[in-house]
Design a protein around this motif. Structure first.
Motif, PDB file in Angstrom:
ATOM      1  N   UNK A  78     -12.252   2.253   1.473  1.00  0.00           N
ATOM      2  CA  UNK A  78     -11.888   3.867   1.647  1.00  0.00           C
ATOM      3  C   UNK A  78     -10.381   4.136   1.706  1.00  0.00           C
ATOM      4  N   UNK A  79     -10.270   5.393   1.431  1.00  0.00           N
ATOM      5  CA  UNK A  79      -8.629   5.482   1.505  1.00  0.00           C
ATOM      6  C   UNK A  79      -8.704   6.368   3.230  1.00  0.00           C
ATOM      7  N   UNK A  80      -7.707   5.897   3.950  1.00  0.00           N
ATOM      8  CA  UNK A  80      -7.796   6.248   5.282  1.00  0.00           C
ATOM      9  C   UNK A  80      -6.462   7.075   5.499  1.00  0.00           C
ATOM     10  N   UNK A  81      -6.691   8.579   5.909  1.00  0.00           N
ATOM     11  CA  UNK A  81      -5.255   9.516   6.105  1.00  0.00           C
ATOM     12  C   UNK A  81      -4.729   8.994   7.313  1.00  0.00           C
ATOM     13  N   UNK A  82      -3.225   9.340   7.415  1.00  0.00           N
ATOM     14  CA  UNK A  82      -2.402   9.070   8.325  1.00  0.00           C
ATOM     15  C   UNK A  82      -2.794   9.815   9.490  1.00  0.00           C
ATOM     16  N   UNK A  83      -2.596   9.385  10.841  1.00  0.00           N
ATOM     17  CA  UNK A  83      -2.640   9.995  12.084  1.00  0.00           C
ATOM     18  C   UNK A  83      -4.177  10.304  12.349  1.00  0.00           C
ATOM     19  N   UNK A  84      -5.044  10.311  11.572  1.00  0.00           N
ATOM     20  CA  UNK A  84      -6.249  10.944  11.853  1.00  0.00           C
ATOM     21  C   UNK A  84      -7.269  10.053  12.656  1.00  0.00           C
ATOM     22  N   UNK A  85      -8.157  10.260  13.469  1.00  0.00           N
ATOM     23  CA  UNK A  85      -9.155   9.676  14.367  1.00  0.00           C
ATOM     24  C   UNK A  85      -9.516   8.410  14.087  1.00  0.00           C
ATOM     25  N   UNK A  86     -10.917   8.178  14.279  1.00  0.00           N
ATOM     26  CA  UNK A  86     -11.600   6.908  13.760  1.00  0.00           C
ATOM     27  C   UNK A  86     -12.901   6.999  13.527  1.00  0.00           C
ATOM     28  N   UNK A  87     -13.779   5.762  13.292  1.00  0.00           N
ATOM     29  CA  UNK A  87     -15.000   5.802  13.108  1.00  0.00           C
ATOM     30  C   UNK A  87     -15.399   5.596  11.553  1.00  0.00           C
ATOM     31  N   UNK A  88     -14.232   4.997  10.691  1.00  0.00           N
ATOM     32  CA  UNK A  88     -14.671   4.640   9.439  1.00  0.00           C
ATOM     33  C   UNK A  88     -14.854   3.166   9.683  1.00  0.00           C
TER      34      UNK A  88
END
Length: 117
Positions: A78-88
């Protein structure tokens, strides 16, 4: 240490600067509060046993690629975006965080291994 990706097309090195987050505090901190990471960097989280492993991006000011492994095989990318919460998350015994774009050619079923560990 280095992180090597293997698929049907052969092998390539994804990272030559590999850090491990083995303790409770280093796992909780992850990449938080870092301003950047080098292009050849990987942060490896190894766990006892397999379970659903979640990540968050709180206080991480740059996008990353995350790879979930089970027995050295890729379960999810997964590509995870900066500053965004969680639950990946995905079932895994190892999770690897890389600079955004490094895992573009990594797919479920591929093999990742850490050499020199």
């Amino acid at each position: 240490m280095k992180l090597v990706h293997r698929d049907d097309g052969g092998e390539r090195t994804l990272a030559t600067t590999v850090e491990t987050a083995d303790g409770h505090l280093s796992r909780a901190r992850g990449l938080m509060f870092r301003r950047s990471i080098p292009d050849d960097f990987a942060l490896v989280f190894r766990f006892e046993g397999e379970s659903r492993r979640s990540l968050h991006m709180l206080f991480v000011p740059f996008d990353i690629d995350a790879v979930w492994l089970r027995d050295g095989r890729v379960e999810a990318v997964e590509r995870l975006p900066a500053w965004i919460g969680f639950d990946w998350g995905a079932p895994a015994d190892t999770v690897i965080e890389l600079p955004a774009g490094v895992a573009d050619a990594v797919d479920p079923g591929d093999e990742l291994r850490i050499e020199g560990a």
